[in-house]
Design a protein around this motif. Structure first.
Motif, mmCIF file in Angstrom:
data_model
loop_
_atom_site.group_PDB
_atom_site.id
_atom_site.type_symbol
_atom_site.label_atom_id
_atom_site.label_comp_id
_atom_site.label_asym_id
_atom_site.label_seq_id
_atom_site.Cartn_x
_atom_site.Cartn_y
_atom_site.Cartn_z
ATOM 1 N N ASP A 14 6.947 27.412 31.270
ATOM 2 C CA ASP A 14 7.691 26.328 30.629
ATOM 3 C C ASP A 14 9.074 26.140 31.241
ATOM 4 O O ASP A 14 9.627 25.030 31.215
ATOM 5 C CB ASP A 14 7.837 26.599 29.127
ATOM 6 C CG ASP A 14 6.539 26.412 28.363
ATOM 7 O OD1 ASP A 14 5.634 25.731 28.899
ATOM 8 O OD2 ASP A 14 6.420 26.958 27.244
ATOM 9 N N LYS A 17 9.353 23.315 33.981
ATOM 10 C CA LYS A 17 9.093 21.905 33.641
ATOM 11 C C LYS A 17 7.835 21.410 34.370
ATOM 12 O O LYS A 17 7.898 20.514 35.228
ATOM 13 C CB LYS A 17 10.283 21.025 34.019
ATOM 14 C CG LYS A 17 11.573 21.357 33.301
ATOM 15 C CD LYS A 17 12.670 20.365 33.653
ATOM 16 C CE LYS A 17 13.981 20.673 32.961
ATOM 17 N NZ LYS A 17 15.054 19.718 33.308
ATOM 18 N N GLN A 64 17.490 24.280 33.416
ATOM 19 C CA GLN A 64 17.413 24.742 32.035
ATOM 20 C C GLN A 64 18.442 25.832 31.742
ATOM 21 O O GLN A 64 19.014 25.876 30.649
ATOM 22 C CB GLN A 64 16.009 25.276 31.725
ATOM 23 C CG GLN A 64 14.956 24.201 31.608
ATOM 24 C CD GLN A 64 13.723 24.671 30.869
ATOM 25 O OE1 GLN A 64 13.817 25.346 29.850
ATOM 26 N NE2 GLN A 64 12.556 24.303 31.378
ATOM 27 N N THR A 77 14.897 18.990 23.490
ATOM 28 C CA THR A 77 14.922 20.181 24.351
ATOM 29 C C THR A 77 15.218 21.475 23.590
ATOM 30 O O THR A 77 15.330 22.527 24.206
ATOM 31 C CB THR A 77 15.990 20.003 25.442
ATOM 32 O OG1 THR A 77 17.262 19.709 24.829
ATOM 33 C CG2 THR A 77 15.624 18.867 26.387
ATOM 34 N N ARG A 80 13.063 24.747 24.232
ATOM 35 C CA ARG A 80 12.939 25.366 25.551
ATOM 36 C C ARG A 80 13.178 26.877 25.486
ATOM 37 O O ARG A 80 13.936 27.364 24.644
ATOM 38 C CB ARG A 80 13.898 24.693 26.535
ATOM 39 C CG ARG A 80 13.412 23.303 26.960
ATOM 40 C CD ARG A 80 14.370 22.593 27.879
ATOM 41 N NE ARG A 80 13.792 21.344 28.376
ATOM 42 C CZ ARG A 80 14.458 20.446 29.099
ATOM 43 N NH1 ARG A 80 15.735 20.638 29.388
ATOM 44 N NH2 ARG A 80 13.849 19.358 29.516
#
Length: 310
Positions: A14, A17, A64, A77, A80
């Motif tokens: 993850d 992306k 991120q 987001t 995340r």
């Protein structure tokens, strides 16, 4: 005793992306096939594809990591892995550096140095220049930063040719130009829908700084510009009638959505435009790839005499 769970493979996945990166590497893949007649060289195309994917995944992870404070303030987001505490910043940094090191090693040793340098410049452009500086500095962040995000077709082209051909740069940069012009209407449609998130995170996206109506006009302007730019592969003899007819249909639908966004039926319509823009780019590059394999009798004559790469 430390009872913290180790990050799972999915949580590391993850970080990269994967859906965004999939579209990126697809355009690089198409660039490889358009660069040469017939099939691209196996080693350079396979390893080049893998190296470009690793670099894109590394850039996404760094993004991120550097954006974790902003991500925590945005509904889109907040799930995340770093924000949710599933992966620590140190683990994310080590993971990103490993991906980048593997990417550069593969590209330098088994592909070519030019592709490695271009890929590294794209990684730094997105992960550092855009994420750290542009995103927080100007409402034109996505326009300027879009240069890095538009590079993958050039990277794929360089991987299989080394940019040694007479018109390699001209042809590859046409593909870059398409993605560069596509990026603002794509991202600003999302920014309209998520403008409250961006305002809360104090990110100067265009709908926050200039308002929604102004942003809608900008989306319409860039969509018109994209319609012009998207037919340039036919103008310069890179593609033929199949691509031309296909992209004109795609452009017509995009223009319809951009025009309807000026007075949308509901708040969700901006997301419909955003979702269509993803389909648009994916199908456009698929059309380029299919057109490349069609018989020469179905090709259009270039208006400008550039050597056709077939």
């Amino acid at each position: 005793m430390n009872t913290a769970k180790r990050p799972t493979a999915k949580q590391y996945w993850d970080l990269t992306k994967p859906r965004v990166v999939a579209l990126i590497v697809f355009t690089a893949f198409v660039g490889m096939f358009l660069a040469v007649p017939g099939w691209p060289p196996l080693r350079e195309s396979v390893l080049g594809f893998f190296g470009i994917w690793l670099a894109a995944a590394s850039a996404a992870t760094i993004n991120q990591l550097l954006d974790s404070r902003i991500d925590a303030k945005m509904a889109r987001t907040s799930w995340r892995p770093i924000v949710a505490g599933q992966v620590s910043p140190t683990q994310a940094l080590v993971f990103a550096l490993i991906l980048a090191a593997l990417s550069m090693t593969i590209l330098v040793v088994w592909v070519n140095a030019l592709t490695a340098w271009l890929t590294f410049a794209s990684l730094i452009g997105y992960a550092v220049v855009y994420t750290v500086f542009l995103k927080r500095a100007t409402p034109q962040n996505i326009v300027i930063g879009g240069i890095a995000g538009a590079a993958p077709p050039l990277l794929g082209w360089a991987a299989v040719t080394g940019m040694q051909g007479e018109w390699d740069w001209a042809h590859a940069l046409l593909l870059v130009l398409i993605i560069f012009v596509w990026t603002p209407p794509h991202f600003w449609a999302l920014a309209i829908f998520r403008r409250a998130d961006y305002a809360r995170a104090m990110v100067p996206m265009l709908p926050v700084t200039h308002g929604v109506e102004y942003t809608r006009w900008q989306i319409l302007f860039y969509t018109i510009l994209l319609t012009v730019v998207s037919v340039l592969p036919c103008v310069f003899g890179m593609s033929g009638y199949f691509y031309l007819f296909g992209v004109l249909v795609l452009d017509a639908v995009f223009l319809y959505h951009a025009w309807k966004l000026m007075n949308p039926p509901d708040e969700l319509y901006a997301m419909r435009v955003f979702n269509y823009s993803i389909v648009y780019l994916m199908v456009l590059f698929a059309f380029l790839l299919i057109d490349h394999w069609l018989p020469s009798s179905m090709q259009s004559a270039p208006l400008f005499e550039l050597q056709r790469m077939r």
